[in-house]
Motif scaffolding. Structure first.
Motif, PDB file in Angstrom:
ATOM      1  N   LEU A   1       0.904  -1.235   0.105  1.00 48.92           N
ATOM      2  CA  LEU A   1      -0.046  -0.017   0.030  1.00 48.92           C
ATOM      3  C   LEU A   1       1.012   1.134  -0.019  1.00 48.92           C
ATOM      4  CD1 LEU A   1      -3.248   0.864   0.276  1.00 48.92           C
ATOM      5  CD2 LEU A   1      -2.719   0.844   2.517  1.00 48.92           C
ATOM      6  N   ALA A   2       2.045   1.322   0.935  1.00 46.54           N
ATOM      7  CA  ALA A   2       2.737   2.558   0.925  1.00 46.54           C
ATOM      8  C   ALA A   2       3.748   2.622  -0.528  1.00 46.54           C
ATOM      9  CB  ALA A   2       3.934   2.201   2.206  1.00 46.54           C
ATOM     10  N   ALA A   3       4.112   1.449  -1.085  1.00 46.92           N
ATOM     11  CA  ALA A   3       4.725   1.538  -2.161  1.00 46.92           C
ATOM     12  C   ALA A   3       3.989   2.009  -3.358  1.00 46.92           C
ATOM     13  CB  ALA A   3       5.199   0.041  -2.582  1.00 46.92           C
ATOM     14  N   ALA A   4       2.844   1.998  -3.204  1.00 47.42           N
ATOM     15  CA  ALA A   4       1.899   2.400  -4.627  1.00 47.42           C
ATOM     16  C   ALA A   4       1.717   4.042  -4.288  1.00 47.42           C
ATOM     17  CB  ALA A   4       0.540   1.414  -4.541  1.00 47.42           C
ATOM     18  N   GLU A   5       1.846   4.552  -3.274  1.00 47.18           N
ATOM     19  CA  GLU A   5       1.375   5.897  -2.910  1.00 47.18           C
ATOM     20  C   GLU A   5       2.599   6.545  -3.458  1.00 47.18           C
ATOM     21  OE1 GLU A   5       0.064   9.324  -2.491  1.00 47.18           O
ATOM     22  OE2 GLU A   5      -1.136   7.522  -1.853  1.00 47.18           O
ATOM     23  N   LYS A   6       2.516   7.701  -4.260  1.00 45.83           N
ATOM     24  CA  LYS A   6       3.605   8.554  -4.875  1.00 45.83           C
ATOM     25  C   LYS A   6       4.219   9.476  -3.886  1.00 45.83           C
ATOM     26  CE  LYS A   6       1.680   8.407  -9.590  1.00 45.83           C
ATOM     27  NZ  LYS A   6       1.246   9.079 -10.746  1.00 45.83           N
ATOM     28  N   ARG A   7       3.258   9.969  -2.874  1.00 42.79           N
ATOM     29  CA  ARG A   7       3.749  10.842  -1.821  1.00 42.79           C
ATOM     30  C   ARG A   7       4.724  10.259  -0.889  1.00 42.79           C
ATOM     31  NH1 ARG A   7      -2.008  12.974  -0.189  1.00 42.79           N
ATOM     32  NH2 ARG A   7      -2.566  10.823  -0.393  1.00 42.79           N
ATOM     33  N   ILE A   8       4.828   8.902  -0.829  1.00 45.49           N
ATOM     34  CA  ILE A   8       5.788   8.365   0.226  1.00 45.49           C
ATOM     35  C   ILE A   8       6.908   8.043  -0.232  1.00 45.49           C
ATOM     36  CG2 ILE A   8       6.020   6.269   1.507  1.00 45.49           C
ATOM     37  CD1 ILE A   8       3.076   6.139   2.076  1.00 45.49           C
ATOM     38  N   ARG A   9       8.224   8.337   0.188  1.00 44.77           N
ATOM     39  CA  ARG A   9       9.587   8.284  -0.368  1.00 44.77           C
ATOM     40  C   ARG A   9      10.067   6.793  -0.470  1.00 44.77           C
ATOM     41  NH1 ARG A   9      12.734  13.095  -0.287  1.00 44.77           N
ATOM     42  NH2 ARG A   9      11.314  14.986   0.273  1.00 44.77           N
ATOM     43  N   ARG A  10      10.802   6.700  -1.187  1.00 44.80           N
ATOM     44  CA  ARG A  10      11.289   5.344  -1.679  1.00 44.80           C
ATOM     45  C   ARG A  10      12.541   5.119  -0.463  1.00 44.80           C
ATOM     46  NH1 ARG A  10       7.249   5.338  -2.586  1.00 44.80           N
ATOM     47  NH2 ARG A  10       6.165   5.201  -4.960  1.00 44.80           N
ATOM     48  N   GLU A  11      13.492   6.095  -0.214  1.00 46.80           N
ATOM     49  CA  GLU A  11      14.268   6.222   0.825  1.00 46.80           C
ATOM     50  C   GLU A  11      14.274   7.073   1.859  1.00 46.80           C
ATOM     51  OE1 GLU A  11      16.644   3.911   0.986  1.00 46.80           O
ATOM     52  OE2 GLU A  11      16.300   2.930  -0.868  1.00 46.80           O
ATOM     53  N   PRO A  12      13.969   6.614   2.907  1.00 46.65           N
ATOM     54  CA  PRO A  12      14.071   5.078   3.654  1.00 46.65           C
ATOM     55  C   PRO A  12      12.750   4.617   3.282  1.00 46.65           C
ATOM     56  CG  PRO A  12      14.496   6.925   5.249  1.00 46.65           C
ATOM     57  CD  PRO A  12      14.039   7.671   4.153  1.00 46.65           C
ATOM     58  N   ALA A  13      12.914   3.222   2.933  1.00 43.91           N
ATOM     59  CA  ALA A  13      11.884   2.620   2.463  1.00 43.91           C
ATOM     60  C   ALA A  13      10.809   2.317   3.541  1.00 43.91           C
ATOM     61  CB  ALA A  13      12.475   0.952   2.051  1.00 43.91           C
ATOM     62  N   PRO A  14       9.451   2.254   3.373  1.00 49.03           N
ATOM     63  CA  PRO A  14       8.391   1.998   4.043  1.00 49.03           C
ATOM     64  C   PRO A  14       8.489   0.679   4.454  1.00 49.03           C
ATOM     65  CG  PRO A  14       7.662   2.123   2.000  1.00 49.03           C
ATOM     66  CD  PRO A  14       9.014   2.558   1.716  1.00 49.03           C
ATOM     67  N   ILE A  15       8.439   0.363   5.855  1.00 46.46           N
ATOM     68  CA  ILE A  15       8.126  -0.806   6.793  1.00 46.46           C
ATOM     69  C   ILE A  15       6.853  -0.928   7.562  1.00 46.46           C
ATOM     70  CG2 ILE A  15      10.768  -1.074   6.659  1.00 46.46           C
ATOM     71  CD1 ILE A  15      10.425  -0.170   9.758  1.00 46.46           C
TER      72      ILE A  15
ATOM     73  N   ARG B   1       5.240   2.166   8.895  1.00 47.14           N
ATOM     74  CA  ARG B   1       6.138   3.527   9.083  1.00 47.14           C
ATOM     75  C   ARG B   1       6.672   4.006   7.701  1.00 47.14           C
ATOM     76  NH1 ARG B   1      10.025   3.556  14.065  1.00 47.14           N
ATOM     77  NH2 ARG B   1       7.883   3.909  14.980  1.00 47.14           N
ATOM     78  N   TYR B   2       6.523   5.050   7.567  1.00 43.65           N
ATOM     79  CA  TYR B   2       7.017   5.579   6.015  1.00 43.65           C
ATOM     80  C   TYR B   2       7.494   7.179   6.337  1.00 43.65           C
ATOM     81  CZ  TYR B   2       2.453   7.878   6.258  1.00 43.65           C
ATOM     82  OH  TYR B   2       1.291   8.442   6.841  1.00 43.65           O
ATOM     83  N   TRP B   3       8.090   7.711   5.120  1.00 44.41           N
ATOM     84  CA  TRP B   3       8.630   9.251   5.258  1.00 44.41           C
ATOM     85  C   TRP B   3       8.024   9.734   4.051  1.00 44.41           C
ATOM     86  CZ3 TRP B   3      11.814  11.316   8.788  1.00 44.41           C
ATOM     87  CH2 TRP B   3      12.379  10.485   9.787  1.00 44.41           C
ATOM     88  N   THR B   4       7.512  11.046   4.235  1.00 45.29           N
ATOM     89  CA  THR B   4       6.863  11.781   3.151  1.00 45.29           C
ATOM     90  C   THR B   4       7.508  13.373   3.271  1.00 45.29           C
ATOM     91  OG1 THR B   4       4.947  12.566   2.081  1.00 45.29           O
ATOM     92  CG2 THR B   4       4.714  12.333   4.666  1.00 45.29           C
ATOM     93  N   SER B   5       7.206  14.282   2.343  1.00 46.37           N
ATOM     94  CA  SER B   5       7.548  15.735   2.542  1.00 46.37           C
ATOM     95  C   SER B   5       6.730  16.214   3.726  1.00 46.37           C
ATOM     96  CB  SER B   5       7.320  16.353   1.136  1.00 46.37           C
ATOM     97  OG  SER B   5       5.973  16.344   0.794  1.00 46.37           O
ATOM     98  N   ALA B   6       7.155  17.176   4.435  1.00 45.49           N
ATOM     99  CA  ALA B   6       6.552  17.772   5.469  1.00 45.49           C
ATOM    100  C   ALA B   6       5.028  18.598   5.218  1.00 45.49           C
ATOM    101  CB  ALA B   6       7.309  18.834   6.018  1.00 45.49           C
ATOM    102  N   SER B   7       5.179  18.876   3.592  1.00 54.31           N
ATOM    103  CA  SER B   7       3.868  19.432   3.357  1.00 54.31           C
ATOM    104  C   SER B   7       2.762  18.307   2.988  1.00 54.31           C
ATOM    105  CB  SER B   7       3.941  20.411   2.093  1.00 54.31           C
ATOM    106  OG  SER B   7       4.591  19.461   1.153  1.00 54.31           O
TER     107      SER B   7
END
Length: 283
Positions: free
Chosen positions: A208-222, A238-244
């Protein structure tokens, strides 16, 4: 006693001579004072513009601080000029300087809190723990910065409330700046029944996280097991995205996680009688 006309004439002539001497002396003093005032006013204006322009060449130097320091230089020169003008007329400038110092001390004691806010405002503008448009939390105060002044800072909360916070309050507490680093971590925790396939549930969340464009690939979601209950297993994505994008992504991913579990047949346990209903928690 009869007045001697000759002595009276001599007295009048002496008085006129003294008066003319005073007029000439004070005329020169007045002309000198006028020249000092004009030259001082011009020099103060030139110094103000020079300081303002010079500080503008320093990268990142705040506009408010440029105006503040240039105005201080201007008024300092004008005060010095006024003291010099008074000295032209024989006024003891030492007593004037002492009086100005005493007045400044009295004003400083009376406006101690205000001066603390000014000092804190200068530090905030110089060190920049936050900038306009950034989302911050300082003690009980949280919101988006709208304006940073010398006395106070204006913020807007997430629910649209206006906050005017004294600078000394913001300076004396740790600042949590949610926008400065540009990225933020998102955690979504959802509880499933312990009888479900945990590995499949984790893979579902990662996909689900891999299919979301707003979620960064690095660090990879877990996805990992956060906690265990008697009949439940809490999984965290757990995932990383831009602050906005942090807030909107968190909302969307929470909804999609529930929908994905429903489509995969992964069930959320029913609450025990009298217990509160399970809910998806965002962290």
């Amino acid at each position: 006693m009869p007045i001697d006309p000759q002595n009276a004439l001599l007295s009048i002539q002496a008085s006129l001579a003294q008066l003319s001497t005073l007029i000439v002396s004070y005329s020169f003093s007045a002309v000198g004072a006028i020249i000092l005032l004009v030259v001082g006013y011009i020099v103060a204006g030139l110094a103000e513009r020079s300081i303002f322009a010079g500080l503008g060449h320093i990268h990142g130097f705040d506009q408010t601080l440029r105006q503040f320091f240039s105005k201080i230089v201007r008024y300092a020169i004008l005060v010095l000029v006024v003291i010099m003008v008074l000295g032209q007329f024989g006024v003891q400038t030492a007593s004037i300087i002492a009086a100005i110092g005493a007045i400044g001390l009295a004003i400083g004691l009376a406006l101690q809190g205000t001066l603390q806010n000014i000092a804190a405002g200068i530090m905030l503008l110089a060190l920049r723990p936050f900038r306009i448009g950034e989302s911050v939390e300082v003690g009980p105060i949280a919101g988006t910065i709208e304006e940073i002044g010398l006395f106070a800072t204006k913020l807007r909360t997430a629910d649209g409330i206006f906050i005017l916070a004294p600078n000394s309050t913001l300076w004396n507490q740790p600042v949590r700046n949610f926008s400065r680093n540009g990225v933020r971590r998102g955690d979504i925790t959802i509880s499933i029944g312990s009888w479900n396939d945990i590995d499949r549930a984790q893979k579902t969340l990662v996909a689900l996280a891999a299919a979301e464009k707003r979620i960064r690939r690095e660090p990879a979601p877990i996805a990992f097991v956060a906690s265990l209950g008697d009949t439940t297993v809490s999984l965290t994505l757990r995932y990383w995205t831009s602050a906005s994008d942090h807030f909107s992504t968190n909302i969307d991913m929470t909804k999609r996680a529930k929908q994905a579990f429903d489509s995969e047949g992964i069930s959320i346990p029913l609450p025990a009688p009298g217990a509160p209903s399970p809910e998806i928690r965002k962290q």
